[in-house]
Design a protein around this motif. Structure first.
Motif, PDB file in Angstrom:
ATOM      1  N   THR A   1      -3.289  -1.250  11.090  1.00  0.00           N
ATOM      2  CA  THR A   1      -4.690  -0.804  10.652  1.00  0.00           C
ATOM      3  C   THR A   1      -5.356  -1.993   9.804  1.00  0.00           C
ATOM      4  N   PRO A   2      -6.448  -1.921   9.588  1.00  0.00           N
ATOM      5  CA  PRO A   2      -7.154  -3.010   8.799  1.00  0.00           C
ATOM      6  C   PRO A   2      -6.475  -3.067   7.516  1.00  0.00           C
ATOM      7  N   LEU A   3      -6.233  -1.880   6.765  1.00  0.00           N
ATOM      8  CA  LEU A   3      -5.727  -1.811   5.468  1.00  0.00           C
ATOM      9  C   LEU A   3      -4.637  -0.986   5.479  1.00  0.00           C
ATOM     10  N   VAL A   4      -3.584  -1.375   4.472  1.00  0.00           N
ATOM     11  CA  VAL A   4      -2.263  -0.737   4.324  1.00  0.00           C
ATOM     12  C   VAL A   4      -1.937  -0.464   2.977  1.00  0.00           C
ATOM     13  N   LEU A   5      -1.323   0.878   2.682  1.00  0.00           N
ATOM     14  CA  LEU A   5      -1.430   1.435   1.544  1.00  0.00           C
ATOM     15  C   LEU A   5      -0.007   1.362   1.126  1.00  0.00           C
ATOM     16  N   ASP A   6       0.584   0.725   0.142  1.00  0.00           N
ATOM     17  CA  ASP A   6       2.084   1.100  -0.097  1.00  0.00           C
ATOM     18  C   ASP A   6       2.462   0.784  -1.575  1.00  0.00           C
ATOM     19  N   GLY A   7       2.915   1.957  -1.922  1.00  0.00           N
ATOM     20  CA  GLY A   7       3.297   2.219  -3.333  1.00  0.00           C
ATOM     21  C   GLY A   7       2.224   1.899  -4.322  1.00  0.00           C
ATOM     22  N   GLY A   8       0.906   2.225  -4.048  1.00  0.00           N
ATOM     23  CA  GLY A   8      -0.122   2.187  -5.215  1.00  0.00           C
ATOM     24  C   GLY A   8      -0.775   0.847  -5.010  1.00  0.00           C
ATOM     25  N   ARG A   9      -0.451   0.244  -3.922  1.00  0.00           N
ATOM     26  CA  ARG A   9      -1.120  -1.342  -3.711  1.00  0.00           C
ATOM     27  C   ARG A   9      -1.732  -1.171  -2.330  1.00  0.00           C
ATOM     28  N   LEU A  10      -2.903  -1.308  -2.082  1.00  0.00           N
ATOM     29  CA  LEU A  10      -3.491  -1.761  -0.862  1.00  0.00           C
ATOM     30  C   LEU A  10      -3.898  -2.939  -0.520  1.00  0.00           C
ATOM     31  N   TYR A  11      -3.510  -3.328   0.727  1.00  0.00           N
ATOM     32  CA  TYR A  11      -3.320  -4.666   1.126  1.00  0.00           C
ATOM     33  C   TYR A  11      -4.417  -4.677   2.645  1.00  0.00           C
ATOM     34  N   LEU A  12      -4.755  -6.067   2.676  1.00  0.00           N
ATOM     35  CA  LEU A  12      -5.199  -6.440   4.085  1.00  0.00           C
ATOM     36  C   LEU A  12      -3.935  -6.223   5.110  1.00  0.00           C
ATOM     37  N   HIS A  13      -3.946  -6.019   6.324  1.00  0.00           N
ATOM     38  CA  HIS A  13      -2.650  -5.766   7.087  1.00  0.00           C
ATOM     39  C   HIS A  13      -1.939  -6.963   7.048  1.00  0.00           C
ATOM     40  N   ARG A  14      -2.548  -8.235   7.141  1.00  0.00           N
ATOM     41  CA  ARG A  14      -1.994  -9.451   7.415  1.00  0.00           C
ATOM     42  C   ARG A  14      -1.441  -9.811   6.230  1.00  0.00           C
ATOM     43  N   TYR A  15      -1.709  -9.712   5.101  1.00  0.00           N
ATOM     44  CA  TYR A  15      -1.050 -10.015   3.789  1.00  0.00           C
ATOM     45  C   TYR A  15      -0.094  -9.131   3.466  1.00  0.00           C
ATOM     46  N   TRP A  16       0.019  -8.050   3.849  1.00  0.00           N
ATOM     47  CA  TRP A  16       1.238  -6.883   3.708  1.00  0.00           C
ATOM     48  C   TRP A  16       2.165  -7.433   4.430  1.00  0.00           C
ATOM     49  N   HIS A  17       1.846  -7.738   5.702  1.00  0.00           N
ATOM     50  CA  HIS A  17       3.021  -8.412   6.692  1.00  0.00           C
ATOM     51  C   HIS A  17       3.485  -9.531   6.196  1.00  0.00           C
ATOM     52  N   PHE A  18       2.570 -10.562   5.776  1.00  0.00           N
ATOM     53  CA  PHE A  18       3.408 -11.700   4.801  1.00  0.00           C
ATOM     54  C   PHE A  18       4.382 -11.260   3.934  1.00  0.00           C
ATOM     55  N   GLU A  19       3.746 -10.668   3.106  1.00  0.00           N
ATOM     56  CA  GLU A  19       4.677 -10.053   2.017  1.00  0.00           C
ATOM     57  C   GLU A  19       5.945  -9.473   2.556  1.00  0.00           C
ATOM     58  N   GLN A  20       5.834  -8.682   3.540  1.00  0.00           N
ATOM     59  CA  GLN A  20       7.263  -8.039   4.004  1.00  0.00           C
ATOM     60  C   GLN A  20       8.104  -9.098   4.559  1.00  0.00           C
ATOM     61  N   LEU A  21       7.465  -9.984   5.288  1.00  0.00           N
ATOM     62  CA  LEU A  21       8.363 -11.277   5.894  1.00  0.00           C
ATOM     63  C   LEU A  21       8.899 -12.070   4.767  1.00  0.00           C
ATOM     64  N   VAL A  22       8.128 -12.322   3.961  1.00  0.00           N
ATOM     65  CA  VAL A  22       8.970 -13.150   2.677  1.00  0.00           C
ATOM     66  C   VAL A  22      10.185 -12.531   2.100  1.00  0.00           C
ATOM     67  N   ALA A  23       9.879 -11.165   1.833  1.00  0.00           N
ATOM     68  CA  ALA A  23      10.766 -10.540   0.958  1.00  0.00           C
ATOM     69  C   ALA A  23      12.226 -10.331   1.872  1.00  0.00           C
ATOM     70  N   SER A  24      11.828 -10.093   3.152  1.00  0.00           N
ATOM     71  CA  SER A  24      12.910 -10.050   4.185  1.00  0.00           C
ATOM     72  C   SER A  24      13.636 -10.955   4.486  1.00  0.00           C
ATOM     73  N   LYS A  25      13.007 -12.343   4.420  1.00  0.00           N
ATOM     74  CA  LYS A  25      13.732 -13.812   4.755  1.00  0.00           C
ATOM     75  C   LYS A  25      14.554 -13.840   3.519  1.00  0.00           C
TER      76      LYS A  25
END
Length: 704
Positions: free
Chosen positions: A107-131
């Motif tokens: 979806t265009p927007l992602v809600l995660d733990g009180g933080r609202l992201y653009l989907h692309r940037y939520w994905h970037f953050e998840q990828l960096v944390a995972s790696k």
């Protein structure tokens, strides 16, 4: 709501991008929620433009939307729920995914733990944390590593002996030298030059006898037994040992703390470790790559790493196998013209075993995500940078988020391993977690903060000013500015000092114009130009880049260094690229100088712009072929990251602005290698030092 947002866009409060995204999302939302969705979407996009990765819903205030006055902000909320109800209102909407509820759809927007992201940037953050979680794991060092580190970080008495000789000369010039003070100074010199941190363990009477009797540096080696390693702590050696024990490592420190020297010795250790571990006839030398975010930073890394490698106390064959050529991250990943994607990614990883990234504070979240995505699973990643510098121009503060874990200290296991490798007694030091049994993030075990500056002596003005700024203490900053240090000249702003600044800048730039007139090679001209720079906080106005570049050009015309004031191109014009051109290999931040090229066509020479590439070579380009660019006698502090100048002039506006922060002032001050000329009102400096940059992000929480 869209009409209100459109009005704010016309007023320059919002970007056209913010408004269009809000419109796109609102039109795909239920009518009952379209106004709220439009406002929230505009806020997320607006925050992203300011460098924030996400919108912190629990920190939204009805009095400060978009930084507007309270009455305007409140009017925007007319007919909408209160901000504290927004999370519940956004739940279940088709354009919002709630990660905590297990939503998986894109979806265009992602809600995660009180933080609202653009989907692309939520994905970037998840990828960096995972790696980073995957790579922040221990690596078993070879048994020879303690001896290798001792070889690479030998104790030297040369600098201590030189300091003692200077002290003797000073004493001989005094009518009645104070032996008590002299003995204290000798102790301070021993602690400083030998990295002593536990002076109470030493027999100072025996040490002092050796210091007094020594007639050459070699005689001070008698201190080996009196000053054991357990009483010392060399941060560079700890950093190298830490990086050997981890697949992912961060070495952070201010200017002059020896990040490049440390990484050169680290790479030598990795090469020597590979030799020891090789079982075949061929030596298993790791493939090492060096990169930086900009062409200028890459060129500086090439120069500094080359010097550091040449001075390594190792076999010449080892030195030959350590690369000294650096490139940009874009070039390493393989830029594809007219595309945001790169040739190297998860399915086509980079061909390397060790990657060193310099000036990591400049790497934004999307670029770090793409870099980590392209890393082969076995490779070691080493980030170098100053966590106190400005964060990246684009969204995110990846290095800052990672370095936040340095306050945890090392785990008990890591502390013991580092003690074994270095010989230092790390037990009970502040490097170790407060509670030895307490769990420490693997990321914390992958960090080392270099503390000692070798460029700025503890008594230097620039070093003291940088420290006072970092501490956020306006009183100490003011004291340093007023102290009269030889390496700092502070001018309060006035019409007279403003003209002094222009005249001073022009006089400094005479050197590179003279080099052009004398027919020097482009490399020498570029070097002369890079010795000085005028740094600004703003782009527009009398104190901004545009206005100052214009005034400097006019003054150069007046003194005859530049021909006509109305000519766009003239010999000696310095320019900075502002848009990447992958085809030409020129990137945002690259600096070139226009000169007549007599070699290509001696009979009909043309004006070309000469650039120094990251590998040290020179490339020339016709002005008509250049991507977007601007004149660069003056440049913003943001753009100066990754550069250093022997003489640095820095000007701040006459009135305080929220753009003036502690990190901005620190970054500008630390660009100066030898002398800083600061043109600013003390009140503006003090207010700036109090304001710290904080970027909204969920990366630190994910890494914890």
């Amino acid at each position: 709501m869209l009409k209100r947002l459109q009005d704010l866009t016309k007023q320059g409060v919002l970007r056209q991008l913010d408004y269009q995204f809000a419109k796109f999302v609102a039109l795909r939302s239920p009518d009952s929620h379209s106004s709220l969705v439009a406002l929230v979407a505009a806020l997320v996009s607006h925050e992203l433009g300011k460098g924030h990765v996400c919108l912190m819903l629990n920190k939204i205030s009805a009095q400060s939307l978009f930084g507007l006055p309270s009455r305007v902000s409140v009017a925007l909320l007319d007919g909408l729920p209160e901000p504290e109800q927004w999370t519940a209102e956004l739940n279940g909407l088709p354009i919002v995914s709630n990660i905590e509820q297990g939503d998986q759809q894109a979806t265009p927007l992602v809600l995660d733990g009180g933080r609202l992201y653009l989907h692309r940037y939520w994905h970037f953050e998840q990828l960096v944390a995972s790696k980073l979680h995957h790579t922040a794991q221990p690596v078993e060092p070879a048994a020879i590593m303690p001896s290798v580190l001792n070889e690479l970080f030998p104790r030297t008495y040369t600098y201590l002996y030189q300091a003692l000789q200077q002290l003797k000369k000073a004493d001989s010039g005094q009518a009645s030298p104070n032996e008590m003070n002299t003995a204290e100074i000798r102790r301070k010199e021993v602690c400083d030059k030998l990295d002593v941190v536990r002076a109470e363990l030493l027999n100072w009477d025996e040490i002092d006898a050796i210091l007094i009797a020594a007639t050459k540096a070699e005689e001070l080696s008698a201190l080996d037994g009196l000053v054991p390693q357990a009483a010392c702590l060399n941060w560079q050696k700890v950093a190298a040992a830490m990086a050997i024990t981890r697949q992912f490592a961060v070495i952070s420190g201010g200017p002059g703390t020896g990040k490049t020297t440390t990484v050169a010795k680290l790479l030598a250790a990795l090469v020597m470790q590979a030799d020891h571990g090789s079982t075949g006839e061929e030596v298993a030398t790791p493939t090492i790559k060096l990169v930086a975010p900009t062409g200028k930073a890459a060129a500086r890394l090439t120069e500094s790493i080359g010097m550091a490698v040449q001075s390594l106390p190792v076999d010449p064959e080892v030195r030959k196998r350590i690369p000294t050529q650096s490139s940009t991250i874009h070039r390493l990943l393989g830029s594809v013209p007219n595309q945001v994607d790169f040739r190297h990614h998860h399915d086509n990883p980079l061909h390397l075993d060790v990657l060193v990234v310099d000036e990591a504070s400049m790497v934004d979240l999307p670029m770090m995500a793409r870099l980590l995505d392209a890393m082969p699973p076995h490779a070691k990643l080493i980030l170098l940078g100053d966590r106190d510098q400005l964060a990246s121009v684009e969204a995110g503060a990846v290095l800052g988020d990672i370095c936040a874990f340095s306050s945890q200290g090392y785990s008990r296991q890591q502390e013991q391993l580092l003690s074994q490798l270095t010989g230092f007694d790390l037990a009970g030091s502040h490097l170790t977690g407060i509670d030895g049994a307490r769990a420490v993030s693997p990321v914390a075990d992958s960090l080392c903060m270099l503390q000692k500056s070798y460029r700025f002596h503890a008594e230097s003005g620039i070093g003291k000013l940088a420290k006072a700024i970092n501490n956020g203490n306006p009183y100490h900053v003011e004291k340093v500015c007023q102290h009269g240090f030889k390496d700092i000249n502070h001018y309060s702003l006035s019409a007279e000092s403003y003209q002094t600044m222009i005249n001073m800048t022009v006089n400094f730039y005479r050197d590179y114009f003279d080099a052009i007139e004398l027919g020097k090679e482009p490399k020498e001209v570029l070097k002369a130009f890079s010795a000085v720079r005028l740094l600004c906080a703003l782009r527009e106005g009398d104190f901004g880049v545009v206005g100052l570049n214009h005034r400097i050009e006019r003054e150069l015309v007046r003194i005859g260094k530049v021909g006509q004031a109305d000519e766009t191109w003239y010999e000696g014009r310095p320019i900075m690229i502002t848009r990447n051109d992958h085809g030409l290999g020129l990137y945002n931040g690259d600096i070139g100088i226009a000169m007549i090229d007599k070699k290509v066509n001696p009979e009909n020479p043309h004006l070309r712009v000469f650039f120094e590439m990251p590998d040290g070579s020179i490339r020339s380009v016709l002005p008509s072929r250049l991507p977007e660019h601007e004149t660069v006698y003056a440049m913003t502090i943001h753009k100066s990251q990754g550069s250093e100048f022997a003489d640095t002039l820095m000007v701040l506006p006459s009135e305080f602005s929220p753009i003036l922060t502690r990190e901005l002032i620190y970054t500008g001050v630390t660009r100066a290698k030898e002398k800083l000329y600061l043109f600013a009102l003390q009140d503006v400096i003090n207010r700036s030092v109090r304001l710290r940059t904080e970027r909204a992000s969920g990366l630190a929480c994910l890494l914890g």
